[in-house]
Design an enzyme around this catalytic site. Structure first.
Site, PDB file in Angstrom:
ATOM      1  N   TYR A  28      17.119  56.832  50.310  1.00 28.81           N
ATOM      2  CA  TYR A  28      18.418  57.126  50.929  1.00 28.81           C
ATOM      3  C   TYR A  28      18.709  56.136  52.049  1.00 28.81           C
ATOM      4  O   TYR A  28      19.842  55.697  52.239  1.00 28.81           O
ATOM      5  CB  TYR A  28      18.454  58.566  51.469  1.00 28.81           C
ATOM      6  CG  TYR A  28      19.857  58.959  51.854  1.00 28.81           C
ATOM      7  CD1 TYR A  28      20.728  59.467  50.898  1.00 28.81           C
ATOM      8  CD2 TYR A  28      20.312  58.770  53.150  1.00 28.81           C
ATOM      9  CE1 TYR A  28      22.024  59.784  51.226  1.00 28.81           C
ATOM     10  CE2 TYR A  28      21.627  59.083  53.489  1.00 28.81           C
ATOM     11  CZ  TYR A  28      22.473  59.597  52.527  1.00 28.81           C
ATOM     12  OH  TYR A  28      23.763  59.900  52.850  1.00 28.81           O
TER      13      TYR A  28
ATOM     14  N   PHE B  14      47.867  41.270  47.707  1.00 32.43           N
ATOM     15  CA  PHE B  14      47.168  41.868  46.569  1.00 32.43           C
ATOM     16  C   PHE B  14      47.386  43.367  46.682  1.00 32.43           C
ATOM     17  O   PHE B  14      47.408  43.916  47.789  1.00 32.43           O
ATOM     18  CB  PHE B  14      45.678  41.509  46.531  1.00 32.43           C
ATOM     19  CG  PHE B  14      45.024  42.091  45.309  1.00 32.43           C
ATOM     20  CD1 PHE B  14      45.281  41.545  44.060  1.00 32.43           C
ATOM     21  CD2 PHE B  14      44.234  43.217  45.387  1.00 32.43           C
ATOM     22  CE1 PHE B  14      44.743  42.123  42.904  1.00 32.43           C
ATOM     23  CE2 PHE B  14      43.694  43.792  44.236  1.00 32.43           C
ATOM     24  CZ  PHE B  14      43.940  43.239  42.996  1.00 32.43           C
ATOM     25  N   THR B  15      47.540  44.041  45.540  1.00 29.25           N
ATOM     26  CA  THR B  15      47.952  45.452  45.510  1.00 29.25           C
ATOM     27  C   THR B  15      47.155  46.335  46.475  1.00 29.25           C
ATOM     28  O   THR B  15      47.726  46.938  47.381  1.00 29.25           O
ATOM     29  CB  THR B  15      47.814  46.009  44.075  1.00 29.25           C
ATOM     30  OG1 THR B  15      46.510  45.683  43.602  1.00 29.25           O
ATOM     31  CG2 THR B  15      48.838  45.403  43.142  1.00 29.25           C
TER      32      THR B  15
ATOM     33  N   ASP C  78      39.581  37.130  51.931  1.00 25.38           N
ATOM     34  CA  ASP C  78      39.364  37.948  50.742  1.00 25.38           C
ATOM     35  C   ASP C  78      38.525  37.074  49.818  1.00 25.38           C
ATOM     36  O   ASP C  78      39.040  36.181  49.152  1.00 25.38           O
ATOM     37  CB  ASP C  78      40.685  38.360  50.089  1.00 25.38           C
ATOM     38  CG  ASP C  78      40.461  39.258  48.859  1.00 25.38           C
ATOM     39  OD1 ASP C  78      39.351  39.200  48.278  1.00 25.38           O
ATOM     40  OD2 ASP C  78      41.378  39.997  48.479  1.00 25.38           O
TER      41      ASP C  78
ATOM     42  N   LYS D  68      34.188  40.752  40.515  1.00 22.45           N
ATOM     43  CA  LYS D  68      34.751  39.485  40.013  1.00 22.45           C
ATOM     44  C   LYS D  68      33.668  38.405  40.102  1.00 22.45           C
ATOM     45  O   LYS D  68      32.781  38.375  39.277  1.00 22.45           O
ATOM     46  CB  LYS D  68      35.998  39.093  40.803  1.00 22.45           C
ATOM     47  CG  LYS D  68      36.904  40.243  41.264  1.00 22.45           C
ATOM     48  CD  LYS D  68      37.608  40.975  40.141  1.00 22.45           C
ATOM     49  CE  LYS D  68      38.316  42.251  40.585  1.00 22.45           C
ATOM     50  NZ  LYS D  68      39.137  42.237  41.755  1.00 22.45           N
TER      51      LYS D  68
ATOM     52  N   ARG E  42      52.568  41.952  32.629  1.00 18.89           N
ATOM     53  CA  ARG E  42      52.898  41.793  34.045  1.00 18.89           C
ATOM     54  C   ARG E  42      54.367  41.374  34.097  1.00 18.89           C
ATOM     55  O   ARG E  42      54.691  40.201  34.156  1.00 18.89           O
ATOM     56  CB  ARG E  42      52.008  40.734  34.709  1.00 18.89           C
ATOM     57  CG  ARG E  42      50.681  41.291  35.202  1.00 18.89           C
ATOM     58  CD  ARG E  42      50.888  42.226  36.387  1.00 18.89           C
ATOM     59  NE  ARG E  42      49.671  42.911  36.824  1.00 18.89           N
ATOM     60  CZ  ARG E  42      49.497  44.237  36.841  1.00 18.89           C
ATOM     61  NH1 ARG E  42      50.429  45.032  36.386  1.00 18.89           N
ATOM     62  NH2 ARG E  42      48.393  44.771  37.301  1.00 18.89           N
TER      63      ARG E  42
ATOM     64  N   PHE F 285      53.148  51.486  34.452  1.00 22.09           N
ATOM     65  CA  PHE F 285      52.582  50.616  33.413  1.00 22.09           C
ATOM     66  C   PHE F 285      51.283  51.162  32.818  1.00 22.09           C
ATOM     67  O   PHE F 285      50.947  50.884  31.678  1.00 22.09           O
ATOM     68  CB  PHE F 285      52.369  49.194  33.932  1.00 22.09           C
ATOM     69  CG  PHE F 285      51.493  49.090  35.159  1.00 22.09           C
ATOM     70  CD1 PHE F 285      52.027  49.239  36.429  1.00 22.09           C
ATOM     71  CD2 PHE F 285      50.134  48.842  35.030  1.00 22.09           C
ATOM     72  CE1 PHE F 285      51.218  49.150  37.550  1.00 22.09           C
ATOM     73  CE2 PHE F 285      49.317  48.736  36.150  1.00 22.09           C
ATOM     74  CZ  PHE F 285      49.857  48.900  37.413  1.00 22.09           C
TER      75      PHE F 285
HETATM   76  C1  LIG Z   1      40.074  43.206  42.568  1.00 24.18           C
HETATM   77  C2  LIG Z   1      40.527  42.688  43.845  1.00 24.18           C
HETATM   78  C3  LIG Z   1      40.444  43.464  45.022  1.00 24.18           C
HETATM   79  C4  LIG Z   1      40.026  44.913  45.018  1.00 24.18           C
HETATM   80  O1  LIG Z   1      38.716  45.076  44.599  1.00 24.18           O
HETATM   81  P1  LIG Z   1      38.228  46.341  43.754  1.00 24.18           P
HETATM   82  O2  LIG Z   1      36.776  46.036  43.534  1.00 24.18           O
HETATM   83  O3  LIG Z   1      39.017  46.389  42.471  1.00 24.18           O
HETATM   84  O4  LIG Z   1      38.424  47.551  44.580  1.00 24.18           O
HETATM   85  C5  LIG Z   1      40.835  42.867  46.199  1.00 24.18           C
HETATM   86  N1  LIG Z   1      41.301  41.607  46.250  1.00 24.18           N
HETATM   87  C6  LIG Z   1      41.395  40.845  45.152  1.00 24.18           C
HETATM   88  C7  LIG Z   1      41.917  39.458  45.256  1.00 24.18           C
HETATM   89  C8  LIG Z   1      41.024  41.356  43.912  1.00 24.18           C
HETATM   90  O5  LIG Z   1      41.157  40.601  42.814  1.00 24.18           O
END
Ligand SMILES: *Cc1c(COP(=O)(O)O)cnc(C)c1O
Length: 460
Positions: free
Chosen positions: A75, A127-128, A218, A261, A385, A452
């Site tokens: 833990y 980014f979303t 990021d 990613k 998209r 979507f």
């Molecule tokens: C995917 C992504 C995120 C968010 O990450 P998650 O692991 O999906 O929560 C943030 N910034 C960028 C540029 C991304 O492509």
């Protein structure tokens, strides 16, 4: 047949295989109809080549899988945490690490820690999830990317760059005290995976420093970004991707990361910082939202896989293969005259559905239709998209008609071979040849939020 250029082969061989179901055209027509012509509603086992996203779809290596067996599921104080910490220090250079279940967990905590209600948060395109967390923390996102990034056709080697003038104007207009920090995304996902130059982030860091503003990277695709710097920017061709990454991250104070990613894993993320007080704050917060600060919502084995993935992802041979696999899919389709967004990005190729299906009005969702037709033709799953993703205006209820009406073909890392992508190019070319016969779609079910994902359609 004589090759005109030297072929590049995948720098790995296959040890374990996952069989794919081979379906007939009839099977696929039935499946897409049942899915309401929405590729998000297909069952994964009915998909032959899945190009829906590059997020969490990576293939792990034998070295990573071996590491999974060494998961220390204590833990507190898991040894995998300390290994991950040492690799983040080594490859990115930040002092302190807080693991999170994925990228948005990192964004949530950083936004809550650094943003005061009413402050502005500039960034090179939104980014979303990043923007949403900034807004939830009471901030207002301001786009400061260069104008070129908003044009699908214009060529620029570093289309993800911050416009220093826009950033400086914002500082002048609102005052440095009203700016929480600036985010630099590299590469820029929403611009199609476009990179940021070393010169640019260095200048952003200098300008931000002058005004006492923090720079947050990021770092989700920063390794892919480093490869572009090696290939395109003067003075970097003799440096390794690992060296470039380290320098790049040095022009920032903190980073949020989605390991799903760049880092070749299926789950994981982190936030890394240089400031002790901020680290203390994040370390307190992570216990509330993710888990103890030495696991942050991840199993020990997941942290080990991410630490090992980092070591593999910065290898020059791997990253060259990765970027070139995407580019060569683009090049093959260009040969067939397919309309696409240019230059090609690091993780995806975007088809320009407005040009592809010129005869289908945007109100009949040409990109949604193209994604469905691609699935019917070859079992390839892509993502819309365009108008469907754009949704409706909250006030008037009218549908947005975005400038870009695209189909995204996102390439998972180390998953598909050259022949898989040959089939993708072939299938897109065949649809293009027969494009005049294609018909649009009519929406028959529209969910209230993020339509979507679950909207349903009928063929016209
Ligand atoms: C995917 C992504 C995120 C968010 O990450 P998650 O692991 O999906 O929560 C943030 N910034 C960028 C540029 C991304 O492509």
């Amino acid at each position: 047949m004589k090759f005109t250029t030297r072929p590049t082969a995948e720098p790995f061989k296959i040890k374990v295989v996952e069989p794919l179901k081979v379906t007939s055209r009839q099977d696929r027509e039935k499946a897409i109809k049942e899915a309401g012509y929405n590729t998000f509603l297909l069952r994964s086992e009915d998909v032959f080549i899945d190009l829906l996203t590059d997020s969490g779809t990576n293939a792990m290596s034998d070295y990573q899988w071996a590491g999974m067996m060494l998961g220390d599921e204590a833990y507190a104080g898991s040894k995998n945490y300390y290994y991950l910490e040492s690799n983040v220090q080594k490859f990115y250079g930040y002092k302190y690490l807080v693991p999170t279940h994925q990228g948005r967990g990192a964004e949530h905590m950083l936004s809550q820690s650094l943003i005061k209600k009413g402050q502005f948060v500039p960034g090179n395109m939104y980014f979303t999830t990043t923007r949403l967390h900034q807004e939830l923390a009471g901030g207002t996102f301001v786009d400061v990317i260069i104008d070129e990034a908003h044009d699908a056709q214009v060529a620029h080697p570093f289309k993800g760059n911050v416009c220093l003038q826009k950033f400086e104007d914002l500082i002048k207009r609102e005052g440095a005290a009203n700016i929480a920090y600036i985010t630099v995304g590299a590469t820029v996902n929403m611009a199609g995976g476009q990179p940021v130059s070393m010169e640019n982030i260095k200048a952003v860091y200098a300008l931000a420093n002058k005004h006492g503003i923090k720079v947050v990277l990021d770092a989700t695709r920063a390794i892919e970004n480093a490869y572009y710097i090696q290939q395109r920017e003067q003075g970097y061709s003799n440096k390794s991707v690992a060296e470039i990454l380290r320098e790049f991250a040095s022009y920032s104070d903190a980073a949020t990361m989605s390991g799903k990613k760049d880092l070749l894993v299926n789950i994981g993320g982190f936030v890394a910082v240089n400031d002790w007080d901020l680290f203390e704050e994040l370390r307190n917060m992570v216990v509330v939202y993710e888990g103890l600060h030495t696991y942050g919502g991840l199993a020990g084995r997941d942290m080990e896989a991410m630490a090992r993935g980092m070591e593999e992802a910065v290898q020059d041979e791997y990253i060259a293969y990765r970027i070139n696999q995407v580019a060569s899919l683009g090049a093959r389709m260009e040969h067939y005259g397919i309309p696409m967004v240019k230059p090609f990005g690091g993780h995806a190729i975007f088809l320009d559905a407005k040009k592809f299906y010129e005869h289908i009005p945007q109100t009949q969702y040409p990109a949604q239709a193209l994604a469905a037709h691609l699935y019917i033709d070859s079992g390839v799953r892509a993502m819309e998209r365009g108008m469907v993703s754009a949704g409706r205006n909250k006030e008037t209820g009218e549908e947005f008609a975005p400038k870009l009406e695209l189909v995204r073909l996102t390439i998972p890392r180390r998953v598909y071979t050259q022949s898989h992508l040959d089939l993708v190019a072939y299938s897109v070319a065949e649809l293009y040849e027969n494009r005049k016969k294609a018909k649009g779609l009519k929406m028959i079910y529209e969910p209230r939020y993020l339509r979507f994902f679950q909207a349903r359609f009928e063929s016209l």
